[in-house]
Design a protein around this motif. Structure first.
Motif, PDB file in Angstrom:
ATOM      1  N   ALA A 154      -6.033  -2.528   3.810  1.00  0.00           N
ATOM      2  CA  ALA A 154      -6.637  -3.412   2.823  1.00  0.00           C
ATOM      3  C   ALA A 154      -6.945  -4.734   3.494  1.00  0.00           C
ATOM      4  O   ALA A 154      -6.065  -5.338   4.107  1.00  0.00           O
TER       5      ALA A 154
ATOM      6  N   LEU B 220       0.839  -1.184   0.000  1.00  0.00           N
ATOM      7  CA  LEU B 220       0.000   0.000   0.000  1.00  0.00           C
ATOM      8  C   LEU B 220       0.880   1.242   0.000  1.00  0.00           C
ATOM      9  O   LEU B 220       1.812   1.344   0.802  1.00  0.00           O
TER      10      LEU B 220
ATOM     11  N   MET C 213     -11.096  -1.793   1.338  1.00  0.00           N
ATOM     12  CA  MET C 213     -10.014  -0.888   1.662  1.00  0.00           C
ATOM     13  C   MET C 213     -10.574   0.278   2.460  1.00  0.00           C
ATOM     14  O   MET C 213     -11.749   0.619   2.328  1.00  0.00           O
TER      15      MET C 213
END
Length: 116
Positions: free
Chosen positions: A97, A4, A34
């Motif tokens: 996530a 990420l 997310m």
């Protein structure tokens, strides 16, 4: 394996706006949702907003009406548009996530500071 990458944090005066972005890479097919969490000094990490792949959202009561979460599934990117920022919004914001197996992956965190 999910990575990420966040952007958009910074220093802003009360009443101002910021937009956070988080792009996922790697095993993005495994991601079901997310979102964003935040942690202020001396405080527990808390959910700010989350959105599923199908568009179902969940926002903390403290940010409803001020923050908007959105996503671009094709780009594996989630956004957090923050307006009318308050000093109490000051925190480290973490992108999250969550996979279908309910495994969480985290970004490095980005500092949001709202001055009075």
């Amino acid at each position: 394996q999910v990575q990420l990458v966040e952007s958009g944090g910074g220093l802003v005066q009360a009443g101002g706006s910021l937009r956070l972005s988080c792009a996922a890479s790697g095993s993005t097919f495994s991601i079901n949702a997310m979102g964003w969490y935040r942690q202020a000094p001396g405080k527990q990490r808390e959910l700010v907003a989350i959105i599923t792949r199908l568009g179902i959202t969940n926002l903390a009561d403290s940010v409803k009406g001020r923050f908007t979460i959105s996503r671009d599934n094709a780009k594996n990117t989630v956004y957090l548009q923050m307006i009318s920022l308050k000093p109490e919004d000051t925190a480290v914001y973490y992108c999250n996530a969550r996979t279908y197996a309910r495994e969480d992956h985290w970004g490095q965190g980005t500092q949001v500071t709202v001055s009075s």
